[in-house]
Scaffold this motif. Structure first.
Motif, PDB file in Angstrom:
ATOM      1  N   GLN A   1      -6.982   2.031   1.202  1.00  0.00           N
ATOM      2  CA  GLN A   1      -7.727   0.814   0.856  1.00  0.00           C
ATOM      3  C   GLN A   1      -8.207   0.837  -0.575  1.00  0.00           C
ATOM      4  OE1 GLN A   1     -10.980  -0.770   3.086  1.00  0.00           O
ATOM      5  NE2 GLN A   1      -9.699  -2.567   2.970  1.00  0.00           N
TER       6      GLN A   1
ATOM      7  N   PHE B   1      -5.374   0.428  -2.924  1.00  0.00           N
ATOM      8  CA  PHE B   1      -4.913  -0.947  -2.928  1.00  0.00           C
ATOM      9  C   PHE B   1      -5.803  -1.812  -3.810  1.00  0.00           C
ATOM     10  CE2 PHE B   1      -2.813  -4.607  -1.601  1.00  0.00           C
ATOM     11  CZ  PHE B   1      -3.732  -5.575  -1.288  1.00  0.00           C
ATOM     12  N   ARG B   2      -7.136  -1.643  -3.669  1.00  0.00           N
ATOM     13  CA  ARG B   2      -8.048  -2.467  -4.453  1.00  0.00           C
ATOM     14  C   ARG B   2      -7.891  -2.200  -5.946  1.00  0.00           C
ATOM     15  NH1 ARG B   2     -13.505  -1.292  -2.728  1.00  0.00           N
ATOM     16  NH2 ARG B   2     -12.580  -0.752  -0.758  1.00  0.00           N
TER      17      ARG B   2
ATOM     18  N   LEU C   1      -4.386  -3.362  -7.172  1.00  0.00           N
ATOM     19  CA  LEU C   1      -4.230  -4.810  -7.247  1.00  0.00           C
ATOM     20  C   LEU C   1      -4.869  -5.346  -8.520  1.00  0.00           C
ATOM     21  CD1 LEU C   1      -3.061  -7.084  -5.609  1.00  0.00           C
ATOM     22  CD2 LEU C   1      -5.294  -7.447  -4.613  1.00  0.00           C
TER      23      LEU C   1
ATOM     24  N   LEU D   1       3.082   1.870  -1.652  1.00  0.00           N
ATOM     25  CA  LEU D   1       2.849   2.572  -0.392  1.00  0.00           C
ATOM     26  C   LEU D   1       1.494   2.196   0.194  1.00  0.00           C
ATOM     27  CD1 LEU D   1       4.278   6.027  -1.368  1.00  0.00           C
ATOM     28  CD2 LEU D   1       5.238   4.398   0.215  1.00  0.00           C
TER      29      LEU D   1
ATOM     30  N   VAL E   1      -1.833  -0.828   4.216  1.00  0.00           N
ATOM     31  CA  VAL E   1      -2.955  -1.705   4.494  1.00  0.00           C
ATOM     32  C   VAL E   1      -2.496  -2.987   5.172  1.00  0.00           C
ATOM     33  CG1 VAL E   1      -4.556  -3.135   3.172  1.00  0.00           C
ATOM     34  CG2 VAL E   1      -4.454  -0.751   2.772  1.00  0.00           C
TER      35      VAL E   1
END
Lengths: 301, 107
Positions: free
Chosen positions: A22, A25-26, A29, A53, A58
């Motif tokens: 997570q 990802f944040r 992004l 990945l 997620v």
């Protein structure tokens, strides 16, 4: 969160091999939206792979497809990209499709370690554990120095309650990475679970030896055990309990039990008390201190 | 801070000494005796620049890092060591738990 700090976080996660999907990802992004990946060169492509990945993990397959398209455009015939495409396939298609894709690639190039690992992972996930173990043993015959593979084998055996086989796999891990106390701790706990208390107590004490070296000149009484040292002392205490109950336990590895079990027990008690006595920030008491103190105070045997 | 200050001072002193040497040599050439010796204060200035530069570089160095395995292992976690990313499963509850509820692409 600025671009620089996001990139630093991604680099730290990459260096430490953590799977914090997570958070990755944040951060990733943010970097992607500010198109910061292009400025980094080679590091940028590894971070983009990390983001791919993490977004598959997620569940954000739209971002994953976007990143995958960018990577595939840049590196057309790369085996690493094949692996990423396979992982993307695993997330949505039925496992037979993914297995067939991997089998095709392995036919063309049978030494592709990453694809072989993915195949073993899919086999384990779909419940074909015996087949996974056979393939994993074949893989480890070819690539002996793959620590991840031996750890995975140990994990599969432990999940099937075959702890002595798990310990054998972990002994290969210890040969390959002798400086790592985490794997010694895992081996000690596996030995304890397979009732080999003499070996387990020796390994727990090895973990303490490896992790408790204090570089600053502090006296032994003043140093507090932290981190996995506390876990190792708990292990020593558990082993001394069992060894005191029955001094003639058969050890599978023919290790002789230590001579001064009571003294070791006293030492472990004292160390655990010290570990749970140091007050944290604002003078708080450690969580569970009362329970630990009550437990270590119960007499041996 | 002090390190950077010393380094800047040392750079200026060295450049000043170099310029003074150049001026002195052109003066000697103009006077017709190109083998005159260098005046002592320029020598002292360059030695001072060297000492200041050494001090500044040492003070400006980044903080020292540990080199033992034990100190490196103190920073790691069990989760990091046991992650086995090559064998990781990418089809798990995480796909459903963390996806956005309306599938509209917003976080």
């Amino acid at each position: 969160m600025s671009l620089q700090s996001a990139l630093e976080r991604l680099a730290t996660y990459r260096a430490n091999n953590t799977r914090a999907s997570q958070d990755i990802f944040r951060s990733g992004l943010l970097v992607l939206q500010k198109s910061g990946f292009k400025k980094l060169g080679d590091d940028g492509w590894t971070s983009l792979e990390q983001l791919t990945l993490a977004s598959i993990d997620v569940g954000r397959l739209d971002i994953a497809d976007q990143c995958l398209q960018l990577i595939a455009d840049k590196f057309p015939n790369s085996p690493r990209v094949d692996c990423l495409i396979g992982i993307r396939m695993e997330a949505t298609e039925p496992p037979e499709t993914a297995l067939k894709y991997y089998a095709d690639i392995l036919e063309a190039d049978s030494a592709n370690a990453a694809i072989w690992k993915r195949r073993i992972s899919v086999l384990r996930r779909t419940g074909k554990v015996e087949k996974a173990v056979n393939e994993l043993v074949q893989f480890l015959d070819t690539f002996y120095t793959d620590v991840e593979g031996w750890l995975e084998l140990a994990d599969i055996y432990a999940s099937c309650n075959q702890y002595d086989h798990s310990l054998q796999a972990l002994s290969h891990v210890l040969l390959l990475t002798p400086q790592n106390p985490f794997y010694v701790l895992q081996a000690a706990e596996t030995a304890y679970t397979s009732e080999d208390f003499a070996l387990a107590i020796k390994m727990f004490l090895t973990v303490v030896d490896m992790t408790d070296t204090d570089d600053s000149e502090q006296l032994l009484q003043e140093s507090t055990p932290l981190g996995i040292t506390v876990r190792a002392w708990f292990g020593v205490k558990l082993c001394t309990r069992r060894l005191a109950q029955n001094a003639n336990l058969k050890s599978l590895s023919n290790t002789s039990p230590p001579k001064n079990v009571e003294l070791l027990d006293e030492l472990a008690t004292e160390r655990l008390r010290v570990a749970y006595s140091s007050s944290g920030q604002k003078g708080e008491i450690a969580k569970g201190r009362q329970e630990v103190f009550a437990w270590v105070a119960t007499p041996l045997a | 801070m002090i390190g950077k200050l010393f380094l800047t001072l040392a750079t200026f002193a060295l450049l000043h000494a170099a310029y003074s040497t150049y001026e002195h040599l052109s003066l000697l050439k103009a006077l017709g005796k190109p083998e005159g010796s260098l005046p002592l204060d320029i020598v002292y200035e360059s030695i001072l620049a060297l000492i200041l530069g050494l001090l500044g570089a040492s003070l400006n160095a980044p903080p020292l890092k540990d080199i033992t395995w034990a100190s490196e292992m103190k920073k790691r976690t069990i989760d990091g060591m046991d992650s086995r990313l090559g064998f990781a499963h990418y089809k798990s509850r995480g796909n459903f738990l963390f996806a956005s509820p309306h599938n509209d692409g917003k976080i």
